[in-house]
Write a protein that holds these residues in place. Structure first.
Motif, PDB file in Angstrom:
ATOM      1  N   TYR A 274       0.690  -1.397  -0.065  1.00 13.30           N
ATOM      2  CA  TYR A 274       0.040  -0.117  -0.007  1.00 13.30           C
ATOM      3  C   TYR A 274       0.901   1.259   0.112  1.00 13.30           C
ATOM      4  N   GLU A 275       2.038   1.347   0.877  1.00 20.18           N
ATOM      5  CA  GLU A 275       3.020   2.439   0.843  1.00 20.18           C
ATOM      6  C   GLU A 275       3.341   2.752  -0.649  1.00 20.18           C
ATOM      7  N   LYS A 276       3.860   1.545  -1.317  1.00 14.51           N
ATOM      8  CA  LYS A 276       4.378   1.741  -2.622  1.00 14.51           C
ATOM      9  C   LYS A 276       3.582   2.191  -3.613  1.00 14.51           C
ATOM     10  N   MET A 277       2.180   2.071  -3.320  1.00 13.06           N
ATOM     11  CA  MET A 277       1.209   2.711  -4.312  1.00 13.06           C
ATOM     12  C   MET A 277       0.802   4.066  -3.647  1.00 13.06           C
ATOM     13  N   GLY A 278       1.213   4.369  -2.437  1.00 15.23           N
ATOM     14  CA  GLY A 278       0.781   5.653  -1.883  1.00 15.23           C
ATOM     15  C   GLY A 278      -0.532   5.626  -1.381  1.00 15.23           C
ATOM     16  N   LEU A 279      -0.945   4.589  -0.895  1.00 11.48           N
ATOM     17  CA  LEU A 279      -2.288   4.355  -0.367  1.00 11.48           C
ATOM     18  C   LEU A 279      -2.449   3.921   1.075  1.00 11.48           C
ATOM     19  N   PRO A 280      -3.485   4.514   1.829  1.00 15.27           N
ATOM     20  CA  PRO A 280      -3.671   3.674   3.092  1.00 15.27           C
ATOM     21  C   PRO A 280      -4.132   2.359   2.984  1.00 15.27           C
ATOM     22  N   GLU A 281      -3.859   1.650   4.259  1.00 11.59           N
ATOM     23  CA  GLU A 281      -4.246   0.049   3.991  1.00 11.59           C
ATOM     24  C   GLU A 281      -5.823  -0.174   4.015  1.00 11.59           C
ATOM     25  N   ASN A 282      -6.433   0.968   4.469  1.00 12.17           N
ATOM     26  CA  ASN A 282      -8.102   0.880   4.233  1.00 12.17           C
ATOM     27  C   ASN A 282      -8.580   1.237   2.954  1.00 12.17           C
ATOM     28  N   ALA A 283      -7.751   1.378   1.939  1.00 10.79           N
ATOM     29  CA  ALA A 283      -8.476   1.838   0.770  1.00 10.79           C
ATOM     30  C   ALA A 283      -9.081   0.899  -0.035  1.00 10.79           C
TER      31      ALA A 283
ATOM     32  N   LYS B 181      -7.881   2.702  -9.345  1.00 15.78           N
ATOM     33  CA  LYS B 181      -7.862   3.946  -9.802  1.00 15.78           C
ATOM     34  C   LYS B 181      -6.390   4.559  -9.498  1.00 15.78           C
ATOM     35  N   ARG B 182      -5.689   4.111  -8.576  1.00 10.53           N
ATOM     36  CA  ARG B 182      -4.464   4.963  -8.024  1.00 10.53           C
ATOM     37  C   ARG B 182      -3.297   4.083  -9.140  1.00 10.53           C
ATOM     38  N   TYR B 183      -3.450   2.945  -9.484  1.00  5.30           N
ATOM     39  CA  TYR B 183      -2.583   2.241 -10.406  1.00  5.30           C
ATOM     40  C   TYR B 183      -2.802   2.457 -11.843  1.00  5.30           C
TER      41      TYR B 183
ATOM     42  N   TYR C 197       0.638  -3.821  -6.774  1.00  2.00           N
ATOM     43  CA  TYR C 197      -0.964  -3.776  -7.170  1.00  2.00           C
ATOM     44  C   TYR C 197      -1.506  -5.357  -7.073  1.00  2.00           C
ATOM     45  N   ARG C 198      -0.447  -6.105  -7.642  1.00  2.00           N
ATOM     46  CA  ARG C 198      -0.825  -7.641  -7.865  1.00  2.00           C
ATOM     47  C   ARG C 198      -1.074  -8.106  -6.275  1.00  2.00           C
TER      48      ARG C 198
END
Length: 302
Positions: free
Chosen positions: A8-17, A24-26, A56-57
């Motif tokens: 999640y950090e690598k994608m810049g997202l919180p764990e509850n996304a 959308k982020r990917y 992402y995967r």
């Protein structure tokens, strides 16, 4: 779970996304990476984006795993300690049910085939123990296999009744072919078509027909000319002879003998709407016995 957190950090997202947010982020990161690659083809952007793709995967796999666990808990949780076994059985049946059903059907077909073969062998052995057929008789017309009380009978019942009436013969072979005079429905049409096939393939010694069937088959030349049978001629009464022209013989000859009126008929479990007319097949190997058969009916007529 640290690996999931890092994804999640690598994608810049919180764990509850949510999954929609992850997708959308990917998509956004993919577009940004392609833009940077165009600006700097020799940079490390491609390698960096591969790490994003792996993250992402990994997140998607974890989501699928959680969904699967939730489904399994809902479906198999009621089995408690046996949940694992129940799941395996369900999965096996889901993926291999057609194979299992096909195997069951194949086994059933094999069993049916074996039983049919054994039944055929048993019938052949039974027939081998019987005496030779003295006379084969075909009932052709609008006849019904039933006794005087209306009870349904079989060809075997008719054969047994004939042997009782003709003890000089050890065995009869009966072929019963129902033929309606007028076809009123599809079943009647089918019966007429079947009769045509039977006439083309079966070769009985004696035909017993009603008036309509006699008039239908007589001109085809299947019956023997009985004019020269002196023993029959001396027993005939007015109206007993049924004459017919054939395709090869333009003059009328006697091809049928009326049996109606003989008490023997009352002892044979067949009901008729019309007459009983006996004819001998042209070329029969049992002509002498066929003539003897007809004579006995005539001798007993009132």
């Amino acid at each position: 779970m640290d690996e999931l957190k890092r994804a999640y950090e690598k994608m810049g997202l919180p764990e509850n996304a949510s999954k929609e947010e992850v997708d959308k982020r990917y998509t956004t990161l993919m577009r940004q990476s392609r833009a940077r690659q165009r600006e700097n083809p020799n940079g490390t952007e491609q390698a960096d984006f591969e790490e994003v793709t792996r993250a992402y995967r990994y997140i998607l796999d974890e989501d699928n795993r959680k969904a699967s666990e939730a489904f399994n808990q809902q479906e198999y949780g009621k089995y408690k300690k046996m949940a694992g076994s129940a799941e395996k059985v369900d999965h096996f049946w889901r993926y291999y049910k057609f194979h299992v059903l096909g195997g069951i059907i194949a086994i059933i077909l094999v069993i049916v085939g074996i039983n049919s073969y054994l039944d055929h062998r048993a019938e052949q052995e039974r027939l081998a123990k019987l005496p030779p057929v003295d006379l084969s008789v075909m009932y052709l017309g609008e006849y019904y296999m039933s006794d005087s009380a209306g009870k349904q009978t079989t060809e075997a019942d008719i054969e047994a009744a004939l042997v009782e009436q003709f003890p000089e013969f050890k065995r009869f072979k009966v072929n019963f072919t129902y033929v309606p005079l007028d076809a009123k429905d599809q079943m009647d049409i089918a019966s007429q078509q079947k009769a045509m096939v039977v006439l083309a393939t079966e070769r009985p010694d004696v035909y017993i027909t009603d008036t309509a069937a006699f008039n239908w088959v007589g001109p085809q030349g299947a019956f023997m000319n009985l004019d020269s049978q002196a023993d029959i001629a001396k027993l005939l009464k007015p109206g007993d002879s049924y004459k017919q022209k054939t395709e090869e013989e333009t003059a009328e000859h006697t091809y049928g003998i009326k049996l109606t009126g003989s008490p023997i008929l009352g002892n044979i479990p067949i009901q008729a709407k019309d007459n009983y007319i006996a004819s001998v097949r042209e070329g029969s190997k049992n002509t002498e016995k066929a003539i003897q058969f007809i004579e006995k009916f005539l001798e007993t007529k009132q």
